[in-house]
Design a protein around this motif. Structure first.
Motif, mmCIF file in Angstrom:
data_model
loop_
_atom_site.group_PDB
_atom_site.id
_atom_site.type_symbol
_atom_site.label_atom_id
_atom_site.label_comp_id
_atom_site.label_asym_id
_atom_site.label_seq_id
_atom_site.Cartn_x
_atom_site.Cartn_y
_atom_site.Cartn_z
ATOM 1 N N PHE A 9 0.824 -1.204 0.000
ATOM 2 C CA PHE A 9 0.000 0.000 0.000
ATOM 3 C C PHE A 9 0.859 1.255 0.000
ATOM 4 C CE2 PHE A 9 -3.668 -2.545 1.834
ATOM 5 C CZ PHE A 9 -4.405 -2.473 0.659
ATOM 6 N N GLY A 10 2.063 1.171 0.580
ATOM 7 C CA GLY A 10 2.964 2.310 0.576
ATOM 8 C C GLY A 10 3.381 2.712 -0.831
ATOM 9 N N LEU A 11 3.547 1.717 -1.719
ATOM 10 C CA LEU A 11 3.872 2.029 -3.107
ATOM 11 C C LEU A 11 2.791 2.917 -3.713
ATOM 12 C CD1 LEU A 11 5.089 -1.480 -4.340
ATOM 13 C CD2 LEU A 11 6.526 0.506 -3.828
ATOM 14 N N LEU A 12 1.542 2.593 -3.393
ATOM 15 C CA LEU A 12 0.420 3.385 -3.904
ATOM 16 C C LEU A 12 0.383 4.776 -3.274
ATOM 17 C CD1 LEU A 12 -2.267 3.459 -5.530
ATOM 18 C CD2 LEU A 12 -3.375 2.617 -3.453
ATOM 19 N N HIS A 13 0.553 4.839 -1.943
ATOM 20 C CA HIS A 13 0.503 6.135 -1.266
ATOM 21 C C HIS A 13 1.615 7.066 -1.739
ATOM 22 C CE1 HIS A 13 -2.468 5.638 2.185
ATOM 23 N NE2 HIS A 13 -2.518 4.481 1.548
#
Length: 328
Positions: free
Chosen positions: A244-248
């Protein structure tokens, strides 16, 4: 506790759908020759800057501003200043900065000298141009912006809070949050440097979905279950946070595009922005863990009820954002 959650719900539902984006002002002064300076002034429509604030230079400068244009939710104007002497030691900033107005990033780029940066706030709306600028100025400025973004950017704030509610233990939460930071640092740097990118509209919608996912995981979690029965988010929380960090990170990149980066100090600005985000995350984690510890001590029987109520509140807010962003 329930009344507090209802108040939080009402407050956050009032936040615009693109809650993840920073909306500061941006004032850039770039020296063209001994007397001429180029001015770029960007004032977001929301935040009180567009209606009242204007660039402020010393009396020995003659300022001419072009008619502003509306671009991506902000009024953007170019201008010129002819100054009869150097700006060293002079006061520059904004006039008409009213209480409660959004902050502004000031960037001063003299010829042949390091770039200077400063944050202009109500009550601190000017700065003095240094003859020899502090080499740590950019680092301090972007570190502060990173801390402010994670605390004031409600998307990331709710994501971190939901992560703490799911894991409830210090080191697993810290490890997951650090994985989240490493991941968004990768996509943030890649997008900012132009290596890859994604459109902001679908990114901010899916970011809302990531918060909904964690809220559902909090509700479905069964404390005390055997390891083989644990869900992926409980067994490998760092992996979920990393993905999810990649997306954020794409969301953070949108924020930095709004702010602007000093061309000569991009690595320092990116690094200190990310360090500021990590510091802000640790503050949030510490506060939520302290609240959970206090709840376990004072009202252990109410702990599960409070967790479920918090998860439903967070999920409701994120669902509202997701629906709005689909229609935005």
């Amino acid at each position: 506790m329930i009344a507090l959650l209802r108040l939080l719900l009402l407050m956050l539902l009032a936040v615009p759908a693109h809650a993840d984006e920073l909306r500061p002002g941006y004032l850039e002064l770039t020296q063209q020759n001994e007397q001429q300076w180029k001015i770029i002034w960007k004032a977001p429509v929301l935040g009180g800057l567009a209606t009242s604030a204007a660039p402020l230079l010393p009396p020995f400068c003659r300022v001419t501003m072009d008619r502003p244009n509306l671009s991506v939710g902000a009024l953007v104007a170019a201008g010129r200043a002819t100054c009869s002497k150097p700006l060293d030691g002079a006061t520059v900033g904004l006039s008409g900065l009213e209480p409660g107005a959004t902050d502004t990033l000031l960037r001063i780029a003299p010829l042949g000298r390091p770039v200077q940066t400063a944050r202009l706030l109500p009550g601190q709306d000017t700065t003095i141009v240094a003859a020899v600028p502090d080499g740590w100025q950019v680092a301090r400025t972007y570190f502060g912006i990173g801390v402010e973004h994670i605390i004031g950017g409600f998307d990331h704030l709710l994501f971190v809070v939901a992560l703490v509610l799911l894991l409830q233990r210090g080191w697993p939460v810290v490890a997951a949050a650090t994985a989240f930071t490493i991941a968004h640092s990768l996509t943030l740097a890649g997008t900012t440097l132009g290596l890859f990118g994604l459109p902001q509209a679908p990114v901010v919608a899916v970011i809302a979905l990531s918060i909904i996912f964690l809220a559902v995981e909090v509700v479905k979690a069964q404390p005390g279950s055997p390891k083989q029965a644990l869900r992926l988010s409980e067994r490998l929380p760092w992996l979920v946070a990393f993905l999810f960090g990649l997306l954020h990170g794409f969301g953070f990149a949108g924020a930095l595009r709004e702010i602007g980066l000093p061309e000569s100090d991009v690595p320092v600005a990116l690094l200190t922005f990310n360090l500021g985000v990590e510091a802000g995350q640790m503050l949030i984690i510490a506060a939520v863990l302290a609240a959970l510890a206090l709840l376990r001590r004072l009202a252990p029987a109410a702990q599960r009820t409070a967790l479920i109520a918090s998860a439903y509140t967070i999920g409701s807010i994120a669902s509202f954002w997701f629906i709005e962003r689909l229609w935005a």
